[in-house]
Design a protein around this motif. Structure first.
Motif, short mmCIF file in Angstrom:
data_model
loop_
_atom_site.label_atom_id
_atom_site.label_comp_id
_atom_site.label_asym_id
_atom_site.label_seq_id
_atom_site.Cartn_x
_atom_site.Cartn_y
_atom_site.Cartn_z
N ALA A 10 37.10 -8.92 2.91
CA ALA A 10 38.27 -9.79 3.09
C ALA A 10 37.91 -11.11 3.74
N ASP A 11 36.74 -11.19 4.39
CA ASP A 11 36.34 -12.42 5.06
C ASP A 11 35.60 -13.38 4.13
N VAL A 12 35.30 -12.97 2.91
CA VAL A 12 34.56 -13.82 1.98
C VAL A 12 35.48 -14.90 1.42
N VAL A 13 35.03 -16.16 1.48
CA VAL A 13 35.83 -17.26 0.95
C VAL A 13 35.18 -17.91 -0.27
N ALA A 14 33.88 -17.70 -0.47
CA ALA A 14 33.20 -18.28 -1.64
C ALA A 14 31.95 -17.46 -1.95
N SER A 71 34.76 -12.17 -8.33
CA SER A 71 34.07 -11.35 -9.32
C SER A 71 32.64 -11.15 -8.83
N TRP A 72 32.34 -9.96 -8.34
CA TRP A 72 31.04 -9.70 -7.75
C TRP A 72 29.98 -9.47 -8.84
N PRO A 73 28.77 -10.00 -8.65
CA PRO A 73 27.68 -9.72 -9.60
C PRO A 73 27.10 -8.34 -9.33
N ASN A 74 26.15 -7.92 -10.16
CA ASN A 74 25.49 -6.63 -9.96
C ASN A 74 24.75 -6.61 -8.63
N LEU A 75 24.70 -5.42 -8.03
CA LEU A 75 23.89 -5.26 -6.82
C LEU A 75 22.44 -5.63 -7.13
N GLY A 76 21.80 -6.27 -6.17
CA GLY A 76 20.43 -6.74 -6.37
C GLY A 76 20.36 -8.20 -6.74
N THR A 77 21.50 -8.79 -7.15
CA THR A 77 21.53 -10.21 -7.51
C THR A 77 21.35 -11.06 -6.25
N ARG A 78 20.62 -12.14 -6.38
CA ARG A 78 20.47 -13.08 -5.27
C ARG A 78 21.71 -13.98 -5.22
N VAL A 79 22.33 -14.05 -4.05
CA VAL A 79 23.62 -14.73 -3.92
C VAL A 79 23.64 -15.60 -2.67
N THR A 80 24.61 -16.51 -2.64
CA THR A 80 25.00 -17.18 -1.39
C THR A 80 26.48 -16.89 -1.19
N VAL A 81 26.82 -16.38 -0.03
CA VAL A 81 28.19 -15.97 0.27
C VAL A 81 28.66 -16.71 1.52
N ARG A 82 29.77 -17.40 1.41
CA ARG A 82 30.40 -18.03 2.58
C ARG A 82 31.50 -17.11 3.08
N TYR A 83 31.48 -16.84 4.39
CA TYR A 83 32.46 -15.90 4.94
C TYR A 83 32.93 -16.36 6.32
N PRO A 140 33.66 -21.85 12.29
CA PRO A 140 34.45 -20.68 11.86
C PRO A 140 33.90 -19.99 10.61
N LEU A 141 33.08 -20.73 9.81
CA LEU A 141 32.51 -20.18 8.59
C LEU A 141 31.00 -20.25 8.65
#
Length: 250
Positions: free
Chosen positions: A54-58, A3-15, A24-25
């Motif tokens: 498709a590469d996003v895991v968290a 579930s993606w947040p709004n654009l502009g949100t500060r995030v951490t993405v593991r891919y 590998p990640l």
């Protein structure tokens, strides 16, 4: 499914990195610029990391990093440059502005230099009164300490977001509702009068990397609309009447 947040949100993405990578990640931490066709995250260094959804895991949303006082001052310089008044002058670190129009932004004094202090108030009051205008101060967060009990005439939220780079650079006439100006730190800003993807795209074609929008503090509908386009609070700006002799009584 993520579930993606709004654009502009500060995030951490593991891919996932390309096959055979070690490790590998990896993680991308920053503000979310896009999720389709590729995920794009602008890091604190300004670099943009790009990878396939498709590469996003968290994924995790983060609170916005604290805004530095120097960043507030730099943005306010750009805002003032984008909206020049008919008459401008500097007085002891304050930029004094006077204009025939009714807008407070061009009929107020703002403390843009580090040297600005309230000791300049008598001179500010005199400058405006000689022009038959009400002396007003525009004071952004943390640039100057005001008496805590002072009542604001108007409080504005200054909301910001990153601007995705444009694939086209054709020159266009400036549209109504958008201006571009450079801040002293080198950032090129596009200022919007209303939230608009079209105006953001125009700013990108002009080389802007960040956008700002000013909304009256209690305009919840306006704030919600801006946030839906990825804008987040940068700082607030208060407008107060300069009352000679009254600052120590409030």
């Amino acid at each position: 499914m993520l579930s993606w947040p709004n654009l502009g949100t500060r995030v951490t993405v593991r891919y996932r990195r390309p096959a055979g990578s070690d490790p590998p990640l990896t993680d991308a931490v920053g503000h979310l610029l896009a999720i389709d066709p590729m995920v794009r995250v602008r890091t604190k260094t300004g670099a943009v990391v790009e990878f396939a959804p498709a590469d996003v895991v968290a994924l995790r949303s983060l609170t916005d990093a604290p805004v530095r006082t120097s960043a507030i001052r730099a943005l306010e310089h750009a805002v003032a440059a984008a909206r020049p008044a008919a008459e401008l002058t500097w007085l002891d670190g304050w930029l004094l502005r006077a204009d025939p129009g009714p807008a407070l932004s061009v009929n107020s004094a703002i403390p843009l230099d580090l040297s600005a202090r309230l000791t300049a108030l008598p001179g500010i009051v005199d400058w405006y009164e000689r022009r038959g205008l009400t002396p007003r101060l525009a004071v952004p967060d943390r640039l100057l300490a005001l008496p805590p009990a002072l009542v604001s005439e108007r409080t504005e939220r200054v909301l910001v977001r990153d601007v995705a780079a444009s694939s086209t650079q054709e020159p266009q006439d400036p549209p109504a509702g958008a201006t571009v100006a450079d801040a002293p730190d080198g950032t090129r800003w596009v200022g919007l009068s209303v939230p608009s993807e079209a105006l953001l795209a125009w700013g990108a074609r002009c080389g802007a990397t960040r956008a700002y929008l000013e909304v009256v503090d209690d305009d919840t509908a306006g704030v919600s609309l801006a946030e839906s386009l990825g804008f987040r609070l940068h700082h607030r700006r208060r407008y107060v009447t300069a009352r000679p002799g009254g600052w120590d009584t409030v």
